[in-house]
Design a protein around this motif. Structure first.
Motif, PDB file in Angstrom:
ATOM      1  N   UNK A  76       0.861  -1.172   0.000  1.00  0.00           N
ATOM      2  CA  UNK A  76       0.000   0.000   0.000  1.00  0.00           C
ATOM      3  C   UNK A  76       0.903   1.229   0.000  1.00  0.00           C
ATOM      4  N   UNK A  77       0.570   2.235  -0.784  1.00  0.00           N
ATOM      5  CA  UNK A  77       1.455   3.404  -0.880  1.00  0.00           C
ATOM      6  C   UNK A  77       1.654   4.102   0.465  1.00  0.00           C
ATOM      7  N   UNK A  78       0.766   3.864   1.431  1.00  0.00           N
ATOM      8  CA  UNK A  78       0.975   4.452   2.756  1.00  0.00           C
ATOM      9  C   UNK A  78       2.224   3.865   3.422  1.00  0.00           C
ATOM     10  N   UNK A  79       2.717   2.745   2.917  1.00  0.00           N
ATOM     11  CA  UNK A  79       3.917   2.105   3.461  1.00  0.00           C
ATOM     12  C   UNK A  79       5.213   2.709   2.895  1.00  0.00           C
ATOM     13  N   UNK A  80       5.118   3.501   1.850  1.00  0.00           N
ATOM     14  CA  UNK A  80       6.318   4.031   1.199  1.00  0.00           C
ATOM     15  C   UNK A  80       6.905   5.164   2.030  1.00  0.00           C
ATOM     16  N   UNK A  81       8.178   5.035   2.425  1.00  0.00           N
ATOM     17  CA  UNK A  81       8.829   6.146   3.120  1.00  0.00           C
ATOM     18  C   UNK A  81       9.287   7.196   2.103  1.00  0.00           C
ATOM     19  N   UNK A  82       8.736   8.386   2.227  1.00  0.00           N
ATOM     20  CA  UNK A  82       9.105   9.491   1.351  1.00  0.00           C
ATOM     21  C   UNK A  82       9.938  10.497   2.130  1.00  0.00           C
ATOM     22  N   UNK A  83      10.885  11.109   1.441  1.00  0.00           N
ATOM     23  CA  UNK A  83      11.652  12.196   2.036  1.00  0.00           C
ATOM     24  C   UNK A  83      12.203  13.076   0.922  1.00  0.00           C
ATOM     25  N   UNK A  84      11.999  14.384   1.067  1.00  0.00           N
ATOM     26  CA  UNK A  84      12.573  15.299   0.077  1.00  0.00           C
ATOM     27  C   UNK A  84      14.093  15.345   0.208  1.00  0.00           C
ATOM     28  N   UNK A  85      14.630  14.816   1.297  1.00  0.00           N
ATOM     29  CA  UNK A  85      16.078  14.808   1.517  1.00  0.00           C
ATOM     30  C   UNK A  85      16.802  13.824   0.595  1.00  0.00           C
ATOM     31  N   UNK A  86      16.078  12.873   0.019  1.00  0.00           N
ATOM     32  CA  UNK A  86      16.696  11.918  -0.906  1.00  0.00           C
ATOM     33  C   UNK A  86      17.321  12.663  -2.076  1.00  0.00           C
ATOM     34  N   UNK A  87      16.724  13.778  -2.453  1.00  0.00           N
ATOM     35  CA  UNK A  87      17.266  14.572  -3.558  1.00  0.00           C
ATOM     36  C   UNK A  87      18.671  15.075  -3.255  1.00  0.00           C
ATOM     37  N   UNK A  88      18.986  15.287  -1.990  1.00  0.00           N
ATOM     38  CA  UNK A  88      20.331  15.736  -1.623  1.00  0.00           C
ATOM     39  C   UNK A  88      21.359  14.683  -2.028  1.00  0.00           C
ATOM     40  N   UNK A  89      21.002  13.413  -1.855  1.00  0.00           N
ATOM     41  CA  UNK A  89      21.898  12.321  -2.254  1.00  0.00           C
ATOM     42  C   UNK A  89      22.109  12.372  -3.762  1.00  0.00           C
ATOM     43  N   UNK A  90      21.015  12.587  -4.504  1.00  0.00           N
ATOM     44  CA  UNK A  90      21.131  12.715  -5.964  1.00  0.00           C
ATOM     45  C   UNK A  90      22.098  13.850  -6.318  1.00  0.00           C
TER      46      UNK A  90
ATOM     47  N   UNK B 166      17.703  17.782 -11.602  1.00  0.00           N
ATOM     48  CA  UNK B 166      16.521  18.566 -11.231  1.00  0.00           C
ATOM     49  C   UNK B 166      15.452  18.602 -12.321  1.00  0.00           C
ATOM     50  N   UNK B 167      15.667  17.913 -13.450  1.00  0.00           N
ATOM     51  CA  UNK B 167      14.787  18.052 -14.615  1.00  0.00           C
ATOM     52  C   UNK B 167      13.534  17.191 -14.574  1.00  0.00           C
ATOM     53  N   UNK B 168      13.446  16.257 -13.656  1.00  0.00           N
ATOM     54  CA  UNK B 168      12.304  15.334 -13.654  1.00  0.00           C
ATOM     55  C   UNK B 168      11.125  15.832 -12.827  1.00  0.00           C
ATOM     56  N   UNK B 169      11.199  17.064 -12.364  1.00  0.00           N
ATOM     57  CA  UNK B 169      10.083  17.644 -11.617  1.00  0.00           C
ATOM     58  C   UNK B 169      10.427  17.901 -10.163  1.00  0.00           C
ATOM     59  N   UNK B 170       9.615  18.725  -9.564  1.00  0.00           N
ATOM     60  CA  UNK B 170       9.760  19.082  -8.156  1.00  0.00           C
ATOM     61  C   UNK B 170       9.506  17.851  -7.286  1.00  0.00           C
ATOM     62  N   UNK B 171      10.352  17.620  -6.297  1.00  0.00           N
ATOM     63  CA  UNK B 171      10.244  16.416  -5.474  1.00  0.00           C
ATOM     64  C   UNK B 171       8.906  16.354  -4.738  1.00  0.00           C
ATOM     65  N   UNK B 172       8.405  17.469  -4.233  1.00  0.00           N
ATOM     66  CA  UNK B 172       7.121  17.452  -3.512  1.00  0.00           C
ATOM     67  C   UNK B 172       5.971  17.120  -4.462  1.00  0.00           C
ATOM     68  N   UNK B 173       6.010  17.657  -5.673  1.00  0.00           N
ATOM     69  CA  UNK B 173       4.985  17.322  -6.672  1.00  0.00           C
ATOM     70  C   UNK B 173       5.088  15.852  -7.073  1.00  0.00           C
ATOM     71  N   UNK B 174       6.307  15.337  -7.181  1.00  0.00           N
ATOM     72  CA  UNK B 174       6.488  13.923  -7.524  1.00  0.00           C
ATOM     73  C   UNK B 174       5.981  13.011  -6.411  1.00  0.00           C
ATOM     74  N   UNK B 175       6.210  13.395  -5.161  1.00  0.00           N
ATOM     75  CA  UNK B 175       5.682  12.622  -4.027  1.00  0.00           C
ATOM     76  C   UNK B 175       4.161  12.617  -4.082  1.00  0.00           C
ATOM     77  N   UNK B 176       3.567  13.767  -4.331  1.00  0.00           N
ATOM     78  CA  UNK B 176       2.109  13.854  -4.447  1.00  0.00           C
ATOM     79  C   UNK B 176       1.587  12.977  -5.578  1.00  0.00           C
ATOM     80  N   UNK B 177       2.330  12.931  -6.686  1.00  0.00           N
ATOM     81  CA  UNK B 177       1.930  12.085  -7.819  1.00  0.00           C
ATOM     82  C   UNK B 177       1.881  10.618  -7.385  1.00  0.00           C
TER      83      UNK B 177
ATOM     84  N   UNK C  27      14.349   4.108  -0.982  1.00  0.00           N
ATOM     85  CA  UNK C  27      14.195   2.750  -1.493  1.00  0.00           C
ATOM     86  C   UNK C  27      14.820   1.687  -0.595  1.00  0.00           C
ATOM     87  N   UNK C  28      15.975   1.924  -0.027  1.00  0.00           N
ATOM     88  CA  UNK C  28      16.604   0.900   0.819  1.00  0.00           C
ATOM     89  C   UNK C  28      15.752   0.638   2.064  1.00  0.00           C
ATOM     90  N   UNK C  29      15.211   1.677   2.635  1.00  0.00           N
ATOM     91  CA  UNK C  29      14.333   1.518   3.801  1.00  0.00           C
ATOM     92  C   UNK C  29      13.074   0.744   3.424  1.00  0.00           C
TER      93      UNK C  29
END
Length: 182
Positions: free
Chosen positions: A27-41, A56-67, A154-156
């Motif tokens: 269930x998507x509620x199980x997915x751990x999201x963090x905008x900090x992952x982008x820092x690793x990128x 940075x070309x694939x979209x804003x991280x917060x908008x992608x999380x919402x998607x 993803x690792x988490x």
């Protein structure tokens, strides 16, 4: 309109016709999201700023999380590749092309059998050198954005779902995710 169970059966039957190592549904509620992952990128990946499928070309991280949160379910799968030296980033980037090819083939088959779904992977590896940022993407319909570009830790997630992300030695594990069910 297909039921969630029918969608799961379609995804599983298609995915298992490829050399998938492990997989799970969740269930998507199980997915751990963090905008900090982008820092690793931004700090650790040479593809940052050099691929249309990555930040940075694939979209804003917060908008992608919402998607991603627009979907109720996910299917997460892995492939494993043996490499000469798992510490060599270039070797690992070349090796991921087989995972990306499998992911694109699965998506192509799903396109004909399922309704709305969204797929993420390790970032595009179609072209030897991405046209980004000088020219438009050569294969926008085939491109898959990375899980990290959508804030997925993803690792988490793999660990929490009981999937192995480290087989030791000179092996590399790659993950892709299919989000479905609105």
């Amino acid at each position: 309109m297909k039921t969630e169970q029918e969608k799961k059966e379609i995804i599983e039957s298609i995915a298992l016709s490829y050399p998938v190592c492990e997989y799970c549904f969740g269930d998507t509620s199980q997915i751990p999201f963090s905008d900090k992952v982008r820092y690793i990128c931004e700090t650790d990946c040479e593809r940052y700023g050099h691929s249309w499928a990555c930040p940075p070309y694939c979209g804003d991280v917060c908008e992608n999380i919402d998607k991603c949160r627009q979907y109720r379910n996910f299917f997460l799968f892995s492939t494993v590749v043996e490499v000469e030296n798992a510490w060599d980033k270039e070797v690992c980037l070349r090796a991921k092309s087989s995972h990306e090819e499998i992911s694109r083939k699965i998506r192509a088959e799903l396109n004909g059998k399922m309704g709305d779904f969204y797929m993420l992977s390790t970032g595009c590896a179609i072209c030897e050198k991405c046209a980004c940022p000088e020219e438009p993407c050569r294969h926008p319909e085939e491109r898959l954005s990375s899980l990290e570009s959508h804030g997925i830790v993803i690792m988490q997630l793999a660990e929490e779902m009981g999937l192995c992300w480290n087989y030791g030695g000179d092996t590399v594990v790659y993950f892709s995710m299919i989000l479905f069910g609105r």
